[in-house]
Design an enzyme around this catalytic site. Structure first.
Site: not given
Ligand code: IMP
Ligand code: ZN
Length: 341
Positions: A207, A204, A20, A18, A288, A147
């Site tokens: 969160e 996700h 980005h 994970h 992350d 997104d």
């Protein structure tokens, strides 16, 4: 009894699932990009080392997302900086002893550079490939993110790209972005299309409180995702459902959750402590956004040892279990078994 030798977390072969892409760019790399652009008169942005001072890691949900939309995306806005930063991210993971990484990124058109979303994905894949030649111990795959603010048409566009680039190393799709925005139930047809094409799914999950309604969590679980990210604000009945899903991957991000104050309390209070012993789900510690939160994967494992007192065999066993939930095929799994045993 002889004392257990200390684990060297940097040289321990590790799996990162994970991460980005843009959030993993180091401040040093952003600064290098900025210096070149400034010298060429191509930017009037402030120095990244001023915008993101080196010791600052306390970005919360309010300050974190604007950092990308108002700053980093304006700096990394052409082919050269995209390729340079992507290579730098891969090399940084390799230098930290990561042997397998699944990077994820949200396809983004770079209008200034005349690059559409497909050109963006192509460039990222090319840069990953080039970086792997320089760091052959590391193998990488790519996940494309939808997104939360995307329309269903945009989501279908991401799936189309993921399908088109499957042969080049795109293995899955993700839903990410500001958890206070959007309605994920819109994306059900897109997720179904992705699964039908053989793409894996990671989402996700819970969160923030805003993205943890029972309706949202049940919708996501109804998609039968292969992995979930974060898994923070989870009601007891949903926890029981997750615990019953043998083989589901849980991507847990300790430093991110603590620095962004996404959990109450510090490392000891992190839900890693609750999940790592549960049979069924496979817990994988992840970074992350190491560029923002500053804690490389080796340090995440060190924090786990420090705060949850795992023994050497438990740490090595947990790291190896991660192999079961990677999105690459059996050849890659065999390679990792060879490296991690
Ligand atoms: P990119 O997709 O490669 O541009 O990486 C940065 C993007 O990832 C951000 O703009 C966010 O949309 C997303 N992102 C990074 N970290 C998180 C997170 O913890 N939760 C949700 N989205 C995130
Ligand atoms: Zn994330």
């Amino acid at each position: 009894m002889a004392e257990e030798p200390d684990l060297d977390f940097k040289s321990m072969p590790k799996i990162e699932l994970h991460a980005h892409l843009t959030g993993s760019i180091s401040r040093k790399c952003l600064h290098e990009i900025w210096e070149v652009k400034r010298a060429a008169g191509e930017t009037d942005l402030e120095d990244p080392l001023i915008v993101m001072p080196p010791g600052r890691h306390d970005y919360d949900l309010k300050t974190f997302f604007p950092l990308f939309s108002t700053y980093i995306y304006n700096l990394v806005n052409d082919l050269k900086s995209l390729e340079y930063s992507t290579k730098s991210v891969v090399k940084n993971f390799a230098e930290d002893g990561v042997v397998y990484v699944e990077l994820r990124t949200t396809p983004r058109a770079m209008t200034v550079a005349g690059l559409d979303k497909s050109g963006y994905v192509e460039a990222v894949l090319r840069a990953i490939k080039a970086a792997q030649l320089e760091a052959p111990s590391l193998h990488a795959r790519l996940i494309l993110s939808i997104d939360r603010r995307n329309s269903i048409e945009e989501a279908h566009g991401v799936i189309a790209l993921a399908k088109g680039f499957q042969e080049q190393g795109v293995v899955a799709i993700d839903i990410c972005g500001d958890p206070t925005k959007g309605d994920v139930s819109l994306f059900t047809p897109a997720i179904e299309e992705a699964k039908a094409a053989g793409l894996k799914v990671t989402i996700h999950f819970a969160e923030a409180e805003a993205s943890a309604s029972e309706a949202e969590l049940n919708t996501i679980l109804s998609w039968l995702p292969d992995r979930l990210g974060h898994v923070i604000h989870v009601p007891e009945d949903i926890k029981r459902q997750i615990a019953a899903r043998t083989g589901i991957g849980l991507e847990l991000c300790l430093s991110c959750n603590v620095h962004a104050k996404m959990i109450v309390g510090s490392f000891e209070a992190h839900h890693f402590g609750e999940w790592w012993r549960v049979d069924g789900p496979v817990v994988v510690p992840c970074t992350d956004d190491v560029g923002v939160f500053g804690s490389p994967l080796s340090n995440e494992w060190r924090l786990i040892q420090e705060h949850f007192k795992l023994q050497r065999a438990e740490i090595l066993g947990l790291a190896r279990k991660g192999i079961d939930v990677i999105f690459a095929g059996d050849d890659e799994k065999s390679r990792l078994i060879g490296l991690m045993w």
